[in-house]
Design a protein around this motif. Structure first.
Motif, short mmCIF file in Angstrom:
data_model
loop_
_atom_site.label_atom_id
_atom_site.label_comp_id
_atom_site.label_asym_id
_atom_site.label_seq_id
_atom_site.Cartn_x
_atom_site.Cartn_y
_atom_site.Cartn_z
N VAL A 97 -39.60 101.47 -68.82
CA VAL A 97 -38.78 102.31 -69.71
C VAL A 97 -38.80 101.67 -71.09
N GLY A 99 -37.09 102.03 -75.12
CA GLY A 99 -36.03 102.62 -75.93
C GLY A 99 -36.40 102.63 -77.40
N LEU A 157 -31.95 96.32 -70.47
CA LEU A 157 -31.57 97.71 -70.16
C LEU A 157 -30.26 98.08 -70.85
N ILE A 160 -30.91 98.86 -74.48
CA ILE A 160 -31.44 100.22 -74.67
C ILE A 160 -30.28 101.22 -74.62
N ALA A 161 -29.42 101.06 -73.61
CA ALA A 161 -28.31 102.00 -73.44
C ALA A 161 -27.35 101.95 -74.63
N VAL A 167 -35.04 107.71 -75.19
CA VAL A 167 -35.46 106.88 -74.05
C VAL A 167 -36.65 107.55 -73.38
N LYS A 199 -26.95 105.79 -71.77
CA LYS A 199 -26.71 105.07 -70.51
C LYS A 199 -27.18 105.91 -69.32
N VAL A 202 -30.95 105.81 -69.18
CA VAL A 202 -31.47 104.53 -68.69
C VAL A 202 -31.27 104.42 -67.18
N LYS A 206 -34.22 103.92 -64.51
CA LYS A 206 -34.25 102.77 -63.59
C LYS A 206 -34.33 103.26 -62.13
#
Length: 398
Positions: A97, A99, A157, A160-161, A167, A199, A202, A206
């Protein structure tokens, strides 16, 4: 003097629109050989998180008969024959992933997180020469998952959130499932749209790590999709084919598939708008609003059975798709032609627009899907039908 000049300068005998569009300059071979998504659909937090693109491989074309359901139209309740393209779409695997943060100069990558276990076909893409390499790609990165219970990974992670607005997941195709004699996976980023905030995106990404995503989890039948890829290359071609200029009269000296005048004496240069010979084809193109007629599943031997044609058959025509072979994985059927030669990797993207036209909203009612041989004038839909028609063949008797 000005008056004198204007009276002696040449003029066109007939006015005509220019030949060929200047919107696609420069006409040169693309560097994005397996397609590239230049823009993803606009994000909306009203929907749950979902993926917006997928990759497939062009297998070939066939035709279908369908009933038209367009009240008031001349063809309403009548049958039409449509040409359709078949793309083989084996499941993709999500391996990471990434971001992006928005800056005044566009998007900027903040950080990327990869999954713990990456397949060999993904790692092959990291090397020029796989068999001579030590095959150690991502071996140190994978240790982050064991160290402190994966605290580093969670930290990235969370970043990123917290900071990112866009994303995207990193996914690759499973080329080993196809009979294309290639071992390196095609890798691409697929944007996640929907979800209340970053969030949610992400968490969704995940949850997909190391998992297969199928074509029917991204697209549905009767949807409109955009297709991106590289057109069929034609090499160096002249102006008549490349730009569509008119041929000159038959008696023309030194050839007639030419541009008669490539510009005035002054300015003493050839303008960029004058058609010239050069590379034709192998350009990157995006075609919008291709209707999804059908999505077929792997191992479904009745995927081409319809209410009007009860023959049990799958999508592969007799003798296989020409220059491709058999389709043994999931596949998607799109209306009309798509760019590129057989086996070309193409990208399917969700449509950028909200559709209101009736032809875009119409539900497709397939009556018949043709699976006769594409080598010549196919007479039979299945091998059983052929055997039944021809009877016991002398060559088959032992």
């Amino acid at each position: 003097p000005a008056h004198f000049l204007s009276s002696t300068m040449s003029h066109r005998k007939f006015e005509a629109p220019r030949s060929g569009s200047l919107g696609f300059l420069p006409k040169k071979r693309t560097k994005h050989h397996s397609g590239r998504v230049r823009s993803f659909p606009r994000d909306s937090d009203a929907n749950p998180p979902h993926l917006t693109a997928f990759r497939g491989y062009k297998a070939g074309m066939t035709h279908v008969v369908r009933g038209v359901d367009r009240a008031g139209a001349l063809m309403h309740k009548r049958e039409v024959v449509d040409a359709v393209s078949i793309l083989e779409t084996p499941p993709m695997v999500v391996v990471g992933v990434v971001g992006y943060v928005e800056t005044p100069y566009g998007l900027r990558t903040l950080t990327t997180v990869f999954a713990e276990h990456l397949s060999e076909e993904y790692k092959r893409r990291c090397y020029k020469n796989w068999y001579k390499s030590k095959k150690k790609a991502y071996s140190k990165y994978a240790l982050k998952y064991q160290k402190d219970g994966g605290k580093d990974i969670e930290h990235e992670l969370d970043r990123i959130a917290k900071f990112c607005t866009v994303v995207r997941v990193i996914a690759h195709t499973q080329v080993k499932k196809l009979n294309l004699r290639i071992k390196k996976a095609h890798i691409m980023e697929i944007q996640i749209n929907g979800g209340a905030d970053a969030k949610a995106k992400v968490d969704f990404a995940k949850s997909l790590f190391e998992k297969e995503i199928t074509i029917d989890s991204v697209f549905a039948e009767n949807e409109n999709v955009d297709v991106m890829g590289v057109t069929r290359g034609h090499g160096f071609e002249g102006v008549t084919t490349r730009w569509g200029v008119s041929r000159l009269p038959r008696k023309t000296h030194r050839g007639l598939r030419k541009v008669a005048c490539i510009g005035s004496w002054h300015p003493a240069r050839v303008s960029t708008t004058v058609p010239r010979a050069g590379q034709n084809g192998y350009f990157h193109r995006t075609e919008m609003n291709k209707k999804v007629y059908k999505i077929g599943k792997k191992g479904d031997n009745t995927s081409c059975q319809t209410s009007a044609d009860l023959t049990e058959k799958s999508i592969t025509p007799m003798g296989g798709f020409v220059h491709y072979g058999e389709v043994n994985e999931d596949w998607i059927m799109l209306k009309g032609a798509v760019v590129g030669v057989k086996k070309r990797p193409l990208i399917l993207r969700k449509s950028l627009m909200n559709h209101t036209a009736r032809k875009h909203l119409e539900t497709i009612d397939l009556k018949f899907i043709d699976t006769s041989s594409k080598m010549g004038h196919g007479r039979f839909q299945t091998a059983e039908e052929k055997d039944k028609f021809l009877g016991p063949l002398a060559s088959k008797q032992n």
